[in-house]
Design a protein around this motif. Sequence first.
Motif, mmCIF file in Angstrom:
data_model
loop_
_atom_site.group_PDB
_atom_site.id
_atom_site.type_symbol
_atom_site.label_atom_id
_atom_site.label_comp_id
_atom_site.label_asym_id
_atom_site.label_seq_id
_atom_site.Cartn_x
_atom_site.Cartn_y
_atom_site.Cartn_z
ATOM 1 N N ASP A 90 -17.426 -14.326 -6.710
ATOM 2 C CA ASP A 90 -16.239 -12.834 -6.877
ATOM 3 C C ASP A 90 -16.641 -12.516 -7.794
ATOM 4 O O ASP A 90 -15.386 -11.046 -8.201
ATOM 5 C CB ASP A 90 -15.459 -13.799 -6.219
ATOM 6 C CG ASP A 90 -15.732 -14.262 -4.681
ATOM 7 O OD1 ASP A 90 -14.921 -15.028 -4.278
ATOM 8 O OD2 ASP A 90 -16.865 -13.523 -3.864
ATOM 9 N N THR A 91 -16.912 -12.923 -8.872
ATOM 10 C CA THR A 91 -16.450 -12.215 -9.747
ATOM 11 C C THR A 91 -17.121 -10.364 -9.818
ATOM 12 O O THR A 91 -18.144 -10.372 -10.025
ATOM 13 C CB THR A 91 -17.793 -13.033 -11.142
ATOM 14 O OG1 THR A 91 -16.334 -14.074 -11.435
ATOM 15 C CG2 THR A 91 -16.958 -12.313 -12.652
ATOM 16 N N ALA A 92 -16.267 -9.512 -10.744
ATOM 17 C CA ALA A 92 -16.757 -8.386 -10.368
ATOM 18 C C ALA A 92 -15.432 -7.745 -10.541
ATOM 19 O O ALA A 92 -14.097 -7.796 -11.281
ATOM 20 C CB ALA A 92 -17.377 -7.835 -9.307
ATOM 21 N N VAL A 93 -15.879 -6.762 -11.011
ATOM 22 C CA VAL A 93 -15.375 -5.132 -11.166
ATOM 23 C C VAL A 93 -14.884 -4.799 -9.793
ATOM 24 O O VAL A 93 -15.589 -4.353 -9.016
ATOM 25 C CB VAL A 93 -15.094 -3.915 -11.977
ATOM 26 C CG1 VAL A 93 -13.870 -3.075 -12.441
ATOM 27 C CG2 VAL A 93 -15.274 -4.369 -13.369
ATOM 28 N N TYR A 94 -13.229 -4.709 -9.367
ATOM 29 C CA TYR A 94 -12.713 -4.299 -8.221
ATOM 30 C C TYR A 94 -12.236 -2.549 -8.071
ATOM 31 O O TYR A 94 -11.377 -2.616 -8.783
ATOM 32 C CB TYR A 94 -12.069 -5.415 -7.506
ATOM 33 C CG TYR A 94 -12.577 -6.930 -6.687
ATOM 34 C CD1 TYR A 94 -13.100 -7.909 -7.918
ATOM 35 C CD2 TYR A 94 -12.611 -6.983 -5.755
ATOM 36 C CE1 TYR A 94 -14.227 -8.751 -7.770
ATOM 37 C CE2 TYR A 94 -13.379 -8.350 -5.345
ATOM 38 C CZ TYR A 94 -13.502 -9.266 -5.920
ATOM 39 O OH TYR A 94 -14.363 -10.398 -5.780
ATOM 40 N N TYR A 95 -12.776 -2.477 -7.424
ATOM 41 C CA TYR A 95 -12.113 -0.548 -7.322
ATOM 42 C C TYR A 95 -11.867 -0.573 -5.649
ATOM 43 O O TYR A 95 -11.992 -0.885 -4.789
ATOM 44 C CB TYR A 95 -13.452 -0.034 -7.720
ATOM 45 C CG TYR A 95 -14.444 0.090 -8.631
ATOM 46 C CD1 TYR A 95 -14.831 -0.966 -8.743
ATOM 47 C CD2 TYR A 95 -13.850 0.708 -10.117
ATOM 48 C CE1 TYR A 95 -15.961 -0.889 -9.778
ATOM 49 C CE2 TYR A 95 -14.620 1.020 -11.222
ATOM 50 C CZ TYR A 95 -15.605 -0.141 -11.422
ATOM 51 O OH TYR A 95 -16.313 0.017 -12.429
ATOM 52 N N CYS A 96 -10.717 0.560 -5.997
ATOM 53 C CA CYS A 96 -9.724 1.010 -4.884
ATOM 54 C C CYS A 96 -10.386 2.148 -4.445
ATOM 55 O O CYS A 96 -10.433 2.940 -5.428
ATOM 56 C CB CYS A 96 -8.000 1.028 -5.107
ATOM 57 S SG CYS A 96 -7.203 1.737 -3.833
ATOM 58 N N ALA A 97 -10.628 2.640 -3.138
ATOM 59 C CA ALA A 97 -10.772 3.854 -3.095
ATOM 60 C C ALA A 97 -10.092 4.569 -1.692
ATOM 61 O O ALA A 97 -9.634 3.782 -1.362
ATOM 62 C CB ALA A 97 -12.047 4.175 -2.080
ATOM 63 N N ALA A 98 -10.369 6.195 -1.842
ATOM 64 C CA ALA A 98 -9.659 6.721 -0.800
ATOM 65 C C ALA A 98 -10.286 7.414 -0.301
ATOM 66 O O ALA A 98 -11.432 8.409 -0.276
ATOM 67 C CB ALA A 98 -8.121 7.305 -1.422
ATOM 68 N N ASP A 99 -10.197 7.606 1.041
ATOM 69 C CA ASP A 99 -10.641 8.680 2.291
ATOM 70 C C ASP A 99 -10.217 9.943 3.025
ATOM 71 O O ASP A 99 -9.664 8.716 3.684
ATOM 72 C CB ASP A 99 -12.104 8.705 2.236
ATOM 73 C CG ASP A 99 -13.047 9.861 2.568
ATOM 74 O OD1 ASP A 99 -13.582 9.750 4.575
ATOM 75 O OD2 ASP A 99 -13.289 10.532 2.138
ATOM 76 N N PRO A 100 -10.086 10.875 2.858
ATOM 77 C CA PRO A 100 -9.339 11.203 3.999
ATOM 78 C C PRO A 100 -9.826 11.346 5.075
ATOM 79 O O PRO A 100 -9.215 11.489 6.643
ATOM 80 C CB PRO A 100 -9.178 13.091 3.507
ATOM 81 C CG PRO A 100 -10.468 13.032 3.060
ATOM 82 C CD PRO A 100 -10.676 11.561 2.485
ATOM 83 N N ILE A 101 -11.584 11.249 5.699
ATOM 84 C CA ILE A 101 -11.646 10.594 7.676
ATOM 85 C C ILE A 101 -11.502 9.668 7.036
ATOM 86 O O ILE A 101 -12.657 8.586 6.799
ATOM 87 C CB ILE A 101 -12.709 10.912 7.249
ATOM 88 C CG1 ILE A 101 -13.234 12.484 6.478
ATOM 89 C CG2 ILE A 101 -13.841 10.836 8.186
ATOM 90 C CD1 ILE A 101 -14.650 13.540 6.557
ATOM 91 N N GLY A 102 -10.610 9.142 8.277
ATOM 92 C CA GLY A 102 -10.027 7.565 7.998
ATOM 93 C C GLY A 102 -10.584 6.671 8.963
ATOM 94 O O GLY A 102 -9.851 6.217 9.737
ATOM 95 N N TYR A 103 -11.741 7.395 9.953
ATOM 96 C CA TYR A 103 -11.925 6.851 11.533
ATOM 97 C C TYR A 103 -13.322 6.599 10.763
ATOM 98 O O TYR A 103 -14.038 6.555 12.650
ATOM 99 C CB TYR A 103 -11.875 7.956 12.498
ATOM 100 C CG TYR A 103 -12.206 9.654 12.854
ATOM 101 C CD1 TYR A 103 -11.374 10.009 11.895
ATOM 102 C CD2 TYR A 103 -13.958 9.731 12.991
ATOM 103 C CE1 TYR A 103 -12.341 11.403 11.622
ATOM 104 C CE2 TYR A 103 -14.413 10.640 12.156
ATOM 105 C CZ TYR A 103 -13.502 11.818 12.169
ATOM 106 O OH TYR A 103 -14.067 13.246 11.465
ATOM 107 N N SER A 104 -14.077 6.805 10.339
ATOM 108 C CA SER A 104 -15.952 6.446 10.113
ATOM 109 C C SER A 104 -15.413 6.001 8.485
ATOM 110 O O SER A 104 -15.379 6.061 8.203
ATOM 111 C CB SER A 104 -16.485 7.277 10.809
ATOM 112 O OG SER A 104 -16.454 9.123 9.784
#
Length: 125
Positions: A90-104
């Motif tokens: 599980d060692t890694a850099v973890y990134y948060c991401a966002a997208d306005p198209i929330g259904y796919s």
Amino acid sequence: QVQLVESGGRLVQAGGSLRLSCAASGRSFSSYKMGWFRQAPGKEREFVAAITWSGGSQYYGDSVKGRFAISRNIAKNTVYLQMNSLKPEDTAVYYCAADPIGYSGYSIRSSYTDWGQGTQVTVSS
């Protein structure tokens, strides 16, 4: 402009737990999907988990199912990744991401438009 700031990464022993946070700002996220990805050295960025901001539907990568849990706090505009039974892989850099198209496209890296800077998680054996 969307801003995503991750926190909570650190060194932890195998079998331990960790909670990552992603503070989101810049606009209303009601129609968004939010995701966590990770990238280990020499490997491609991998889908970990995603959640729809409005309904809270959750999606997980096969390697973390049953161990990780994604959630969000609408009042705090924050997304969390609870990681249990951590393994050295599980060692890694973890990134948060966002997208306005929330259904796919929950697990598709290219479907996300905004990214945080990442937080390092290191799991020792």
